[in-house]
Design an enzyme around this catalytic site. Structure first.
Site, short mmCIF file in Angstrom:
data_model
loop_
_atom_site.label_atom_id
_atom_site.label_comp_id
_atom_site.label_asym_id
_atom_site.label_seq_id
_atom_site.Cartn_x
_atom_site.Cartn_y
_atom_site.Cartn_z
N ASP A 27 0.86 -1.18 0.00
CA ASP A 27 0.00 0.00 0.00
C ASP A 27 0.89 1.23 0.00
OD1 ASP A 27 -1.62 2.21 0.81
OD2 ASP A 27 -3.08 0.81 1.65
N ASP A 81 -6.67 -8.57 7.35
CA ASP A 81 -8.09 -8.79 7.61
C ASP A 81 -8.58 -9.94 6.73
OD1 ASP A 81 -10.74 -8.63 8.28
OD2 ASP A 81 -11.04 -6.58 7.59
N LYS A 118 -1.56 -0.25 -5.84
CA LYS A 118 -2.87 -0.88 -6.03
C LYS A 118 -3.94 0.16 -6.29
CE LYS A 118 -4.12 -0.75 -1.16
NZ LYS A 118 -4.36 -1.51 0.06
#
Length: 269
Positions: A170, A226, A194
């Site tokens: 990220d 997650d 991304k």
């Protein structure tokens, strides 16, 4: 009987963590959470807290909303018990990903939750690797953010990697990756860029990378895992670009859905 100047309180989110902290400090941890039949949270049975510094240990881990409600009600109970100071110890801060308006007419949920915690009576917040450090500016009370690198870096150094790259899945995680690279002793960095579909939850498409990973070991660092979409896409992209062994250093493992199954089937070592 003289009371300790410090008291530890725990909800149901992570009693094992609270217990270990209590063992280190030789302080008994109070667990005041009960529930009515309909699921309402009830806080009762607290010790004498008058004039004491109280630390409420309650990560807002799944189920996130239950954990937040327990935390807020414990803070209120402790405040009404005349505690001297209340510190909300929230290693994993739920709602932290919702820290900005990425669309019109949406809440900044991280700010709302932080302000609820302060309004309930917390004098200080303590987190570990909060998703974005600017969240500390949502409230006026002190907010201390600790770093999981103190645990993860020594663990990674035991691997004794030679030619390796530290990568982030990220672009917002580049400061974290640069910090890990410095602590691990390398100048090699990579960014998997991304594009997230903001109209869908947990949807991500990796489409590019900055940095050279060919023939190198790669250490991917991130603050949370997650559902695993972000990490898995990054790992696949890194592997497709010729990386050797791929390691992942994650501060908070939520492991939602079939995340662990996907992780086991991925190309991460």
């Amino acid at each position: 009987m003289e009371h300790s100047a410090i008291a530890l309180i725990s909800g149901t989110s992570n009693p094992v963590l609270a217990g270990k902290i209590g063992d280190i400090l030789s302080i008994e941890v109070a667990n005041p959470i009960t529930r009515f039949v309909d699921g309402e949270v009830r806080v009762k049975g607290l010790p004498n807290l008058r004039g004491r510094a109280v630390f409420i240990i309650q990560p807002t881990a799944p189920p996130v909303n239950d954990s937040v409600m327990e935390l807020v009600l414990m803070i209120d109970a402790v405040r009404r018990a005349s505690a001297k100071e209340i510190t909300a110890v929230i290693p994993y801060f739920g709602y932290a990903r919702q820290d900005r308006k990425e669309l019109p007419r949406v809440p900044i949920s991280a700010s709302v939750v932080a302000n609820i915690i302060v309004a309930a009576g917390a004098n200080r917040i303590l987190t570990v690797d909060v998703h974005t450090e600017q969240s500390q500016g949502f409230v006026q009370c002190p907010w201390d953010n600790l770093y999981a690198s103190y645990v993860l870096v020594p663990t990674m150094k035991k691997k004794k990697l030679k030619d390796f790259v530290v990568a982030t899945p990220d672009k917002g995680g580049m400061p974290r990756a640069a910090g890990y690279a410095r602590l691990l002793g390398t100048q090699n960095l990579a960014l998997v860029y991304k594009q997230r579909d903001i109209h869908m939850n947990d949807s991500m498409t990796a489409y590019g990378m900055i940095g050279d990973v060919k023939g190198k070991d790669v250490v991917v660092v991130d603050d949370m895992l997650d559902s695993g979409g972000t990490l898995m896409n990054a790992i696949e992209h890194i592997a497709d670009n010729g990386a050797k062994d791929i390691y992942a250093l994650i501060s908070h493992g939520l492991f939602s859905g079939d995340c662990l199954k996907r992780l086991s089937a991925s190309r991460v070592k």
